[in-house]
Design a protein around this motif. Structure first.
Motif, PDB file in Angstrom:
ATOM      1  N   ASP A  37       0.797  -1.208   0.000  1.00 32.12           N
ATOM      2  CA  ASP A  37       0.000   0.000   0.000  1.00 32.12           C
ATOM      3  C   ASP A  37       0.837   1.269   0.000  1.00 32.12           C
ATOM      4  N   ASP A  38       2.106   1.155  -0.429  1.00 34.07           N
ATOM      5  CA  ASP A  38       2.945   2.352  -0.525  1.00 34.07           C
ATOM      6  C   ASP A  38       3.470   2.453  -1.946  1.00 34.07           C
ATOM      7  N   PRO A  39       2.699   3.103  -2.847  1.00 36.79           N
ATOM      8  CA  PRO A  39       3.090   3.080  -4.261  1.00 36.79           C
ATOM      9  C   PRO A  39       4.331   3.903  -4.563  1.00 36.79           C
ATOM     10  N   ALA A  40       4.576   4.930  -3.770  1.00 34.51           N
ATOM     11  CA  ALA A  40       5.725   5.792  -4.081  1.00 34.51           C
ATOM     12  C   ALA A  40       6.604   5.905  -2.838  1.00 34.51           C
ATOM     13  N   PRO A  41       7.451   4.931  -2.624  1.00 32.73           N
ATOM     14  CA  PRO A  41       8.243   4.941  -1.390  1.00 32.73           C
ATOM     15  C   PRO A  41       9.190   6.134  -1.357  1.00 32.73           C
ATOM     16  N   ALA A  42       9.239   6.755  -0.211  1.00 30.37           N
ATOM     17  CA  ALA A  42      10.156   7.879  -0.057  1.00 30.37           C
ATOM     18  C   ALA A  42      11.472   7.371   0.488  1.00 30.37           C
ATOM     19  N   ALA A  43      12.562   7.897  -0.056  1.00 30.62           N
ATOM     20  CA  ALA A  43      13.861   7.387   0.353  1.00 30.62           C
ATOM     21  C   ALA A  43      14.110   7.609   1.832  1.00 30.62           C
ATOM     22  N   ALA A  44      13.507   8.639   2.408  1.00 30.83           N
ATOM     23  CA  ALA A  44      13.776   8.936   3.808  1.00 30.83           C
ATOM     24  C   ALA A  44      12.992   8.050   4.759  1.00 30.83           C
ATOM     25  N   ALA A  45      12.022   7.287   4.213  1.00 28.67           N
ATOM     26  CA  ALA A  45      11.180   6.488   5.099  1.00 28.67           C
ATOM     27  C   ALA A  45      11.727   5.086   5.328  1.00 28.67           C
ATOM     28  N   TYR A  46      12.691   4.659   4.539  1.00 30.99           N
ATOM     29  CA  TYR A  46      13.246   3.322   4.665  1.00 30.99           C
ATOM     30  C   TYR A  46      14.751   3.417   4.798  1.00 30.99           C
ATOM     31  N   ILE A  47      15.313   2.499   5.630  1.00 31.63           N
ATOM     32  CA  ILE A  47      16.766   2.571   5.777  1.00 31.63           C
ATOM     33  C   ILE A  47      17.440   2.053   4.509  1.00 31.63           C
ATOM     34  N   ASN A  48      18.691   2.375   4.380  1.00 31.16           N
ATOM     35  CA  ASN A  48      19.493   2.080   3.198  1.00 31.16           C
ATOM     36  C   ASN A  48      19.697   0.567   3.062  1.00 31.16           C
ATOM     37  N   PRO A  49      19.204  -0.052   1.984  1.00 34.71           N
ATOM     38  CA  PRO A  49      19.347  -1.510   1.891  1.00 34.71           C
ATOM     39  C   PRO A  49      20.725  -1.962   1.422  1.00 34.71           C
ATOM     40  N   LEU A  50      21.508  -1.071   0.814  1.00 33.16           N
ATOM     41  CA  LEU A  50      22.762  -1.520   0.189  1.00 33.16           C
ATOM     42  C   LEU A  50      23.783  -2.081   1.183  1.00 33.16           C
ATOM     43  N   PRO A  51      24.094  -1.397   2.297  1.00 36.96           N
ATOM     44  CA  PRO A  51      25.076  -1.987   3.217  1.00 36.96           C
ATOM     45  C   PRO A  51      24.612  -3.337   3.762  1.00 36.96           C
ATOM     46  N   HIS A  52      23.309  -3.491   3.979  1.00 34.47           N
ATOM     47  CA  HIS A  52      22.842  -4.784   4.483  1.00 34.47           C
ATOM     48  C   HIS A  52      23.103  -5.885   3.469  1.00 34.47           C
ATOM     49  N   ALA A  53      22.825  -5.587   2.206  1.00 37.13           N
ATOM     50  CA  ALA A  53      23.073  -6.592   1.170  1.00 37.13           C
ATOM     51  C   ALA A  53      24.558  -6.927   1.093  1.00 37.13           C
ATOM     52  N   LEU A  54      25.397  -5.901   1.123  1.00 42.42           N
ATOM     53  CA  LEU A  54      26.846  -6.143   1.047  1.00 42.42           C
ATOM     54  C   LEU A  54      27.314  -6.962   2.239  1.00 42.42           C
ATOM     55  N   MET A  55      26.780  -6.676   3.406  1.00 47.81           N
ATOM     56  CA  MET A  55      27.258  -7.359   4.593  1.00 47.81           C
ATOM     57  C   MET A  55      26.768  -8.796   4.664  1.00 47.81           C
ATOM     58  N   LEU A  56      25.625  -9.101   4.012  1.00 49.07           N
ATOM     59  CA  LEU A  56      25.242 -10.504   3.930  1.00 49.07           C
ATOM     60  C   LEU A  56      26.333 -11.289   3.214  1.00 49.07           C
ATOM     61  N   THR A  57      26.822 -10.723   2.118  1.00 49.51           N
ATOM     62  CA  THR A  57      27.927 -11.368   1.411  1.00 49.51           C
ATOM     63  C   THR A  57      29.162 -11.447   2.292  1.00 49.51           C
ATOM     64  N   ALA A  58      29.454 -10.381   3.012  1.00 48.59           N
ATOM     65  CA  ALA A  58      30.658 -10.381   3.850  1.00 48.59           C
ATOM     66  C   ALA A  58      30.546 -11.406   4.967  1.00 48.59           C
ATOM     67  N   ILE A  59      29.353 -11.580   5.521  1.00 48.69           N
ATOM     68  CA  ILE A  59      29.178 -12.581   6.573  1.00 48.69           C
ATOM     69  C   ILE A  59      29.471 -13.966   6.014  1.00 48.69           C
ATOM     70  N   VAL A  60      28.936 -14.230   4.818  1.00 42.54           N
ATOM     71  CA  VAL A  60      29.162 -15.535   4.199  1.00 42.54           C
ATOM     72  C   VAL A  60      30.645 -15.751   3.958  1.00 42.54           C
ATOM     73  N   VAL A  61      31.320 -14.706   3.483  1.00 43.07           N
ATOM     74  CA  VAL A  61      32.761 -14.826   3.251  1.00 43.07           C
ATOM     75  C   VAL A  61      33.475 -15.134   4.558  1.00 43.07           C
ATOM     76  N   GLY A  62      33.079 -14.455   5.632  1.00 43.45           N
ATOM     77  CA  GLY A  62      33.710 -14.696   6.926  1.00 43.45           C
ATOM     78  C   GLY A  62      33.503 -16.120   7.406  1.00 43.45           C
ATOM     79  N   VAL A  63      32.270 -16.612   7.242  1.00 37.42           N
ATOM     80  CA  VAL A  63      31.980 -17.984   7.670  1.00 37.42           C
ATOM     81  C   VAL A  63      32.806 -18.980   6.864  1.00 37.42           C
ATOM     82  N   SER A  64      32.885 -18.761   5.540  1.00 37.21           N
ATOM     83  CA  SER A  64      33.655 -19.678   4.701  1.00 37.21           C
ATOM     84  C   SER A  64      35.114 -19.685   5.103  1.00 37.21           C
ATOM     85  N   THR A  65      35.656 -18.501   5.362  1.00 35.94           N
ATOM     86  CA  THR A  65      37.062 -18.436   5.768  1.00 35.94           C
ATOM     87  C   THR A  65      37.269 -19.170   7.090  1.00 35.94           C
TER      88      THR A  65
END
Lengths: 98, 493, 123
Positions: free
Chosen positions: C66-94
């Protein structure tokens, strides 16, 4: 060894303290990290990728290649474990032609 | 098809790495064939991409069609194309060279080894071609994990060396990631070209300095820049010879190439502060001298060559630190030359060990009579490392010497000259023993038989020795066509 | 949560963890402790990155229908979370590869003390 370790740690501490003044304020929406690339992910993420969860949109669509790299990392680690403690442990490279 | 070359170079070995273990279920020979086919295809794609780029200009590929900086981009320009060709070409040569060693291994091990080998190469190729800093981190970790496993195959003691490398390598990756985080916090982007634009107004701020310093320290550990080289001698000495040949030739060079990109592309024209470059320069000068001195002290040939690598990496970073177009040209040319020279030295030494069992310098007495071609290749590569014309090493050292004299940096000039003299001593003493020493009684370890080496081991060594001379003769073409195009940014500084 | 004390706490905690991990890695003689230090260091870097994603008065980056036009200020930045998911996996593998190496080293050498192992390496 402990003395050098402690000294290196102190150097690192000094470096980070020096840098902390330059980092942008915590939690503001107009910090460069949140103002340049990511607004597009938020504003057009659902319409461009069909994912409600924007982290999924970034991981699987915008930066899907990184996710391919990540799965490759897991595969590499599994294969490495095989080489180190599985089949690789039973076979000796020494004595083989070099 | 050529339009997809940037992608194929990395994706073909990556996919093949998943298929090789399946092929190994059938037979080890099939696994080896699949691996060789994949890496040859990648080398062919790299060659095609390089030719296309030299004619038409840089090639870019966007993953998923998303424009950077929202998506990830691969960039092939003359320099990255040449580096990709170097890595893939070496991959082919060493895969052929390693054939006799793993031919007798059980199927599963054949599959796992070749898969790991392909993963290492795709990790390195990804690092060379990517235009995104975080993507570089992911591929850095792929290649690192692959290398830890490959080194650990060498012997039981190699597992200790591999663990030490793992600890330092993870510190390197973590520092690199933290530096990328700082740069992201200050600019909001991860794409290299975009960072160049957005870092320009922030030049000199403590955040940028620390971010770049962290990235440089991370890369310095991976490059084995003195005093962060602790992992290298043990890893090179105890790893299997083909693995050492490959990582000595390309792994440190790829990290040096990434350092070049970070210092001279991402930071341009913000300009790395002169102090930071000066600090790097002094570390490099120390590396050049210390590496050569420590090489002199080694009795084990592989260890000697490992410390020699530490010294030569110092020469390369010295070129970067001097900063002038001439110096950077010399450094980039030395990256190319040293890869070929060091690879040839390690593989030739491996050939001598295969034939005569000699692993330490005193054991090389009379080796030339028993392993003439390997020793000849070793000699040619040694001449190049010392810097004798017309081998390749002369030209890159010449560029670096002239650049350091032009800048008036006499300590650097002295370090370069000292390292050349020291390399002459520690390399030519081996050559002298091989040609003029008296061969000991045939030991049990030497192999009898007509052929000096299996063809699979001989051809790569011969090709590399020839390449050392050919690169020297062609160095003008390499500099004007490939390296010069990577430098226009410097002209403006 | 807002306020400069949060920022202060965040940067100093992650920095402190990083230094603890780094010191542990360098100074501890036992290989497993070195590995633990490495993990602590990697985790601190991940948390540092995640802090870059925070925005005041913003919610999780999940866009409801029900939010057709999301405002950038209303949601936190998804990019660092996505990057850190990869980094966590890398850490676990190492960590996985490191544990495999530790297992192999212990099986063959019987010790996990760095000093003993280095002397065995040199002999």
């Amino acid at each position: 060894m402990k003395a050098t370790a402690f000294a290196l740690t102190l150097v690192a501490a000094a470096v980070f303290i020096h840098a902390s003044s330059a980092l942008p304020a915590f939690g503001t929406a107009d910090a460069p990290a949140s103002a340049h690339v990511s607004p597009r992910y938020i504003e057009r993420g659902y319409e461009e990728t069909g994912a409600h969860n924007l982290v999924t949109a970034v991981l699987a669509d915008y930066r899907g290649y990184d996710t391919l790299g990540e799965t490759t990392v897991i595969f590499t680690a599994g294969l490495a474990a095989l080489l180190i403690i599985g089949a690789g442990a039973a076979w000796s490279w020494e004595g083989r032609p070099r | 098809m050529t339009a997809y070359a940037p992608v194929l170079i990395v994706v073909v070995p990556l996919t093949a790495a998943a298929l090789v273990p399946l092929a190994a279920l059938v037979s080890g020979r099939l696994a080896r064939a699949v691996a060789l086919l994949a890496i040859t295809a990648a080398a062919a794609a790299a060659l095609a991409a390089l030719v296309a780029v030299l004619e038409h200009g840089a090639m870019r590929h966007r993953f998923g069609g998303w424009p950077p900086p929202w998506g990830i981009e691969y960039v092939v320009d003359p320099l990255s194309g040449l580096m990709a060709l170097l890595v893939a070409g070496f991959g082919v040569l060493v895969a052929v060279y390693a054939g006799p060693a793993v031919a007798t291994a059980p199927r599963l091990l054949n599959g796992a080894f070749h898969a790991m080998y392909l993963l290492l190469l795709s990790g390195l190729l990804g690092m060379v071609l990517t235009g995104d800093l975080f993507n570089l981190y992911v591929f850095l970790e792929i290649s690192s994990l692959a290398v830890y496993a490959l080194i650990a195959l060498g012997s039981e003691r190699a597992t200790i060396a591999s663990f030490r490398y793992l600890l330092l390598g993870t510190v390197a990756g973590s520092f690199y990631l933290l530096g990328v985080g700082y740069l992201y916090a200050l600019t909001g982007t991860l794409n290299m070209a975009d960072l160049t634009v957005r870092l320009a107004p922030l030049a000199g701020s403590p955040g940028v300095t620390v971010g770049v310093a962290l990235i440089v320290v991370g890369l310095a550990i991976k490059m084995a820049l003195f005093p962060l080289h602790g992992w290298l001698p043990d890893a090179y000495a105890f790893a299997p010879t083909p693995v050492t040949g490959l990582i000595a030739a390309v792994m440190t060079k790829v990290s040096a190439y990434v350092l070049f990109r970070v210092l001279f592309f991402v930071l341009h024209p913000a300009a790395t502060t002169p102090d930071a470059l000066a600090l790097l320069g002094w570390a490099a000068a120390a590396a050049t001298v210390a590496g050569s001195v420590m090489a002199l002290a080694q009795a084990d040939v592989k260890r000697m060559l490992a410390y020699s690598s530490v010294g030569q990496m110092g020469c390369i970073v010295m070129g970067f630190a001097l900063g002038t177009p001439l110096a950077v040209t010399g450094a980039l040319l030395h990256i190319l030359n040293h890869a070929v020279m060091k690879g040839c030295l390690f593989l030739a030494a491996g050939g001598v060990q295969f034939r005569t069992g000699a692993a330490r310098v005193p054991e090389y007495d009379g080796a030339a009579s028993r392993a003439p071609l390997s020793v000849a290749a070793f000699t040619i590569a040694a001449c190049s490392l010392v810097g004798l014309p017309p081998t390749a090493g002369f030209f890159s050292k010449w560029y670096l010497l002239v650049a350091s004299v032009e800048q008036g940096m006499w300590p650097f000039t002295l370090a370069l000259v000292a390292s050349s003299l020291l390399s002459a001593v520690y390399l030519f003493r081996v050559v002298q023993r091989a040609y003029f020493g008296r061969a000991p009684q045939e030991t049990g370890r030497a192999r009898a038989g007509a052929a000096e080496l299996p063809l699979a081991m001989l051809v790569p060594v011969a090709l590399l020795a020839a390449a050392v001379v050919v690169l020297g003769l062609l160095n003008q073409a390499v500099v004007t066509q490939v390296i010069a195009s990577a430098l226009p940014a410097l002209e403006a500084r | 949560m807002t306020g400069t004390w949060v920022a202060w706490l965040h940067y100093w905690l992650t920095g402190g963890l990083l230094l603890v991990g780094l010191y542990g890695m360098l100074a501890a003689p036992h290989l497993v402790r070195k590995l633990m230090g490495m993990n602590i260091m990697q985790t601190s870097i991940i948390i540092f990155f995640l802090g870059l994603a925070a925005k005041t008065d913003a919610t999780l980056p999940i866009v409801p229908t029900d939010d057709p036009a999301p405002a950038a200020a209303a949601y936190i930045n998804p990019l660092p979370h996505a990057l850190m998911l990869t980094a966590i996996v890398v850490g676990v593998s190492t960590s996985g590869v490191a544990l495999a190496l530790i297992l192999r080293i212990h099986r063959h050498f019987g010790t996990l003390d760095e000093r003993d192992l280095l002397s065995k390496l040199r002999e």
